[in-house]
Design a protein around this motif. Sequence first.
Motif, PDB file in Angstrom:
ATOM      1  N   HIS A 252      -1.747  -4.550   1.348  1.00 57.29           N
ATOM      2  CA  HIS A 252      -1.795  -3.217   1.670  1.00 57.29           C
ATOM      3  C   HIS A 252      -2.283  -2.005   0.605  1.00 57.29           C
ATOM      4  CE1 HIS A 252      -4.185  -3.704   5.082  1.00 57.29           C
ATOM      5  NE2 HIS A 252      -3.266  -4.569   5.440  1.00 57.29           N
ATOM      6  N   PHE A 253      -2.486  -1.533  -0.537  1.00 56.53           N
ATOM      7  CA  PHE A 253      -2.408  -0.885  -1.728  1.00 56.53           C
ATOM      8  C   PHE A 253      -1.395  -1.302  -2.220  1.00 56.53           C
ATOM      9  CE2 PHE A 253      -4.053   1.903   2.512  1.00 56.53           C
ATOM     10  CZ  PHE A 253      -4.743   2.146   1.889  1.00 56.53           C
ATOM     11  N   VAL A 254      -0.472  -0.341  -3.243  1.00 61.07           N
ATOM     12  CA  VAL A 254       0.363  -0.608  -4.223  1.00 61.07           C
ATOM     13  C   VAL A 254       1.378  -1.494  -3.815  1.00 61.07           C
ATOM     14  CG1 VAL A 254       1.943   0.953  -3.126  1.00 61.07           C
ATOM     15  CG2 VAL A 254       1.364   0.371  -6.007  1.00 61.07           C
ATOM     16  N   GLY A 255       1.915  -1.625  -2.710  1.00 62.27           N
ATOM     17  CA  GLY A 255       2.499  -2.600  -1.948  1.00 62.27           C
ATOM     18  C   GLY A 255       2.225  -3.775  -2.089  1.00 62.27           C
ATOM     19  N   ALA A 256       0.513  -3.936  -2.189  1.00 58.76           N
ATOM     20  CA  ALA A 256       0.148  -5.401  -2.832  1.00 58.76           C
ATOM     21  C   ALA A 256       1.320  -6.133  -4.452  1.00 58.76           C
ATOM     22  CB  ALA A 256      -1.032  -5.784  -2.392  1.00 58.76           C
ATOM     23  N   ASN A 257       0.605  -5.211  -4.304  1.00 61.47           N
ATOM     24  CA  ASN A 257       0.927  -5.821  -6.289  1.00 61.47           C
ATOM     25  C   ASN A 257       1.905  -6.137  -6.575  1.00 61.47           C
ATOM     26  OD1 ASN A 257      -1.091  -4.371  -6.629  1.00 61.47           O
ATOM     27  ND2 ASN A 257      -0.672  -2.604  -7.762  1.00 61.47           N
ATOM     28  N   ILE A 258       3.150  -6.324  -6.306  1.00 64.43           N
ATOM     29  CA  ILE A 258       4.534  -6.956  -6.187  1.00 64.43           C
ATOM     30  C   ILE A 258       4.411  -8.038  -5.452  1.00 64.43           C
ATOM     31  CG2 ILE A 258       6.921  -6.631  -6.245  1.00 64.43           C
ATOM     32  CD1 ILE A 258       6.944  -4.080  -7.318  1.00 64.43           C
ATOM     33  N   ALA A 259       4.460  -7.665  -4.429  1.00 70.98           N
ATOM     34  CA  ALA A 259       4.176  -8.507  -2.789  1.00 70.98           C
ATOM     35  C   ALA A 259       3.470 -10.421  -3.309  1.00 70.98           C
ATOM     36  CB  ALA A 259       3.806  -7.953  -1.413  1.00 70.98           C
ATOM     37  N   ILE A 260       2.342  -9.847  -3.324  1.00 67.70           N
ATOM     38  CA  ILE A 260       1.832 -10.664  -3.719  1.00 67.70           C
ATOM     39  C   ILE A 260       1.676 -11.492  -4.864  1.00 67.70           C
ATOM     40  CG2 ILE A 260      -1.031 -11.665  -4.221  1.00 67.70           C
ATOM     41  CD1 ILE A 260      -2.208  -9.687  -1.750  1.00 67.70           C
TER      42      ILE A 260
ATOM     43  N   ILE B 206       3.628  -8.934   5.656  1.00 68.15           N
ATOM     44  CA  ILE B 206       2.714  -7.806   5.639  1.00 68.15           C
ATOM     45  C   ILE B 206       3.339  -6.568   5.206  1.00 68.15           C
ATOM     46  CG2 ILE B 206       1.855  -6.029   6.444  1.00 68.15           C
ATOM     47  CD1 ILE B 206       1.724  -7.956   8.809  1.00 68.15           C
ATOM     48  N   ALA B 207       2.650  -6.217   3.699  1.00 68.58           N
ATOM     49  CA  ALA B 207       3.502  -4.906   2.883  1.00 68.58           C
ATOM     50  C   ALA B 207       2.442  -3.806   3.083  1.00 68.58           C
ATOM     51  CB  ALA B 207       3.434  -5.177   1.388  1.00 68.58           C
ATOM     52  N   HIS B 208       2.784  -3.335   3.801  1.00 71.07           N
ATOM     53  CA  HIS B 208       2.044  -1.475   4.531  1.00 71.07           C
ATOM     54  C   HIS B 208       2.754  -0.651   5.360  1.00 71.07           C
ATOM     55  CE1 HIS B 208      -2.446  -0.602   6.120  1.00 71.07           C
ATOM     56  NE2 HIS B 208      -1.363   0.245   5.751  1.00 71.07           N
ATOM     57  N   ASN B 209       2.237  -0.254   6.498  1.00 71.43           N
ATOM     58  CA  ASN B 209       3.268   0.677   6.833  1.00 71.43           C
ATOM     59  C   ASN B 209       3.025   0.488   8.281  1.00 71.43           C
ATOM     60  OD1 ASN B 209       2.856   2.146   4.564  1.00 71.43           O
ATOM     61  ND2 ASN B 209       1.211   3.714   4.829  1.00 71.43           N
ATOM     62  N   TYR B 210       4.533   0.518   8.546  1.00 74.77           N
ATOM     63  CA  TYR B 210       4.836   0.123  10.109  1.00 74.77           C
ATOM     64  C   TYR B 210       4.539   1.583  11.333  1.00 74.77           C
ATOM     65  CZ  TYR B 210       6.580  -2.804  14.158  1.00 74.77           C
ATOM     66  OH  TYR B 210       6.621  -3.322  15.166  1.00 74.77           O
TER      67      TYR B 210
ATOM     68  N   SER C 203      -5.007 -10.203   0.193  1.00 75.47           N
ATOM     69  CA  SER C 203      -5.073  -8.477  -0.420  1.00 75.47           C
ATOM     70  C   SER C 203      -6.357  -7.585   0.086  1.00 75.47           C
ATOM     71  CB  SER C 203      -4.929  -7.903  -2.070  1.00 75.47           C
ATOM     72  OG  SER C 203      -5.277  -6.655  -1.986  1.00 75.47           O
ATOM     73  N   TYR C 204      -6.065  -6.611   0.492  1.00 73.57           N
ATOM     74  CA  TYR C 204      -7.253  -5.450   1.214  1.00 73.57           C
ATOM     75  C   TYR C 204      -8.213  -4.568   0.404  1.00 73.57           C
ATOM     76  CZ  TYR C 204      -7.501  -5.461   5.974  1.00 73.57           C
ATOM     77  OH  TYR C 204      -7.474  -6.148   7.452  1.00 73.57           O
ATOM     78  N   TYR C 205      -8.703  -4.376   0.557  1.00 71.26           N
ATOM     79  CA  TYR C 205     -10.108  -3.946  -0.961  1.00 71.26           C
ATOM     80  C   TYR C 205     -10.392  -2.887  -0.300  1.00 71.26           C
ATOM     81  CZ  TYR C 205     -13.842  -3.124  -4.356  1.00 71.26           C
ATOM     82  OH  TYR C 205     -14.215  -3.295  -5.526  1.00 71.26           O
ATOM     83  N   HIS C 206      -9.272  -1.182   0.035  1.00 68.50           N
ATOM     84  CA  HIS C 206      -9.904  -0.463   0.913  1.00 68.50           C
ATOM     85  C   HIS C 206     -10.859   0.271   0.216  1.00 68.50           C
ATOM     86  CE1 HIS C 206      -7.130  -1.324   3.440  1.00 68.50           C
ATOM     87  NE2 HIS C 206      -6.555  -1.245   2.936  1.00 68.50           N
ATOM     88  N   THR C 207     -11.258   0.625  -1.235  1.00 68.16           N
ATOM     89  CA  THR C 207     -11.495   1.282  -1.961  1.00 68.16           C
ATOM     90  C   THR C 207     -12.159   1.013  -3.422  1.00 68.16           C
ATOM     91  OG1 THR C 207      -9.086   2.768  -1.865  1.00 68.16           O
ATOM     92  CG2 THR C 207     -11.620   3.846  -3.377  1.00 68.16           C
ATOM     93  N   LEU C 208     -14.021   2.055  -2.907  1.00 65.74           N
ATOM     94  CA  LEU C 208     -15.438   0.813  -3.569  1.00 65.74           C
ATOM     95  C   LEU C 208     -14.993   1.533  -4.779  1.00 65.74           C
ATOM     96  CD1 LEU C 208     -17.650   1.760  -1.187  1.00 65.74           C
ATOM     97  CD2 LEU C 208     -16.298  -0.120  -1.354  1.00 65.74           C
ATOM     98  N   MET C 209     -15.399   0.749  -6.080  1.00 62.81           N
ATOM     99  CA  MET C 209     -15.042   1.266  -7.363  1.00 62.81           C
ATOM    100  C   MET C 209     -16.339   2.072  -7.873  1.00 62.81           C
ATOM    101  SD  MET C 209     -12.794   0.334  -9.106  1.00 62.81           S
ATOM    102  CE  MET C 209     -13.639   1.018 -10.571  1.00 62.81           C
TER     103      MET C 209
END
Length: 369
Positions: A93-101, A9-13, A116-122
């Motif tokens: 989650h967020f930018v951490g997802a790019n490298i990890a995934i 998991i890439a997010h904030n612990y 991957s999480y889709y937190h913010t709408l375009m």
Amino acid sequence: MKTKETILIAHNYSEDSFASMSYYLANHLADLGNRVVFISHKPFFNEMKTIKKQKGEIIICSWPTERRPTSIKDALWYSKLYFKYKPTIVIGHFVGANIAIGLSKLLSFNSVKTFSYYHTLMGQIALDSKGRNLKRNILIFRKSIFYKFFCDVIICPSDLAQEDLKKSYNLKKGLVVLNPMKDRFQSKSIQNENKIIISYLGRLDPSKGILELVEAFVSYRTKNKLSNLFLNIAGTGSLEGKIKKMIINEEAIKFFGGISYDKVDDYLLRSHFVIIPSKIDNLPTVGLESLMNSTPLLISNFTGLANYLQDGLDCFKFDPNLESMVSLFNKVENNFPKYNEMSENARITFLEKFEISNYCNNFSNMLFQ
């Protein structure tokens, strides 16, 4: 120790923020007997830490630096981590997802299952970044490649997010899983019953409808001199200067500026209603925090959260424009005798739909189905 799966998991612990959803999910998955590797951006861990569970374990670490993980150094560091633990599932989650995934898919020859999480709408990004069309188009193109080729499932926190994903990226791999909120509620008691306090908490940016909110509130109070409505505003953003100018002579509006996260619950508990006037929004965190604190919502129909609430029961719904908001304020005052019932219903809605144990069970069932 033999574990079922290795899940990264890439997010904030963090147990005491919006990211607590991942904190509790990690612990839940470890309790089920899995090994969870958690890369925490905030808080930052200088050294790797292992938490042993009865059946599984959590291994906590951080990216090489406290900066956003976007560099080649971050990618090389992650590659070593990947080969050391070889996760079978990656959640980002967020930018951490790019490298990890992205790297997990490449290094595993596509065998890793990625979420991957889709937190913010375009649509929200478009409203808040006017005049930056080139940058926005590059973002859409880059994300479309990432979502299409590297993500097996895109977690959408609302039906609106799922629709936005289809519209913006022409993808149907979105799966709706409602965001949860850690239950911190103790009790609610508002001392001053001579005032009906409506509070706003959030970014002061165009998509949030904050200018329209102030304009509508001033208009309503001008026409209703004896009104008991008072408006609190807390937050920071690009429109902060305009907001301060608009309310400079308005005694019924109080501006708090940015408030620290440890003061959020107290701010919401001292409010009769929390208002979310967004022109477009996913599943606003402040909405979940308000429901958790037994504070009913005044919520825009243009938010994903509105779909999970019942007008007149745990909220009042409106369109984010002047006429609709003026009508809303009138409805709030006329229906205030039923406030205590709405407050109780807000709390019930939170427990039924946004409680964190429900989220953990639903998410783990999805992972292993």
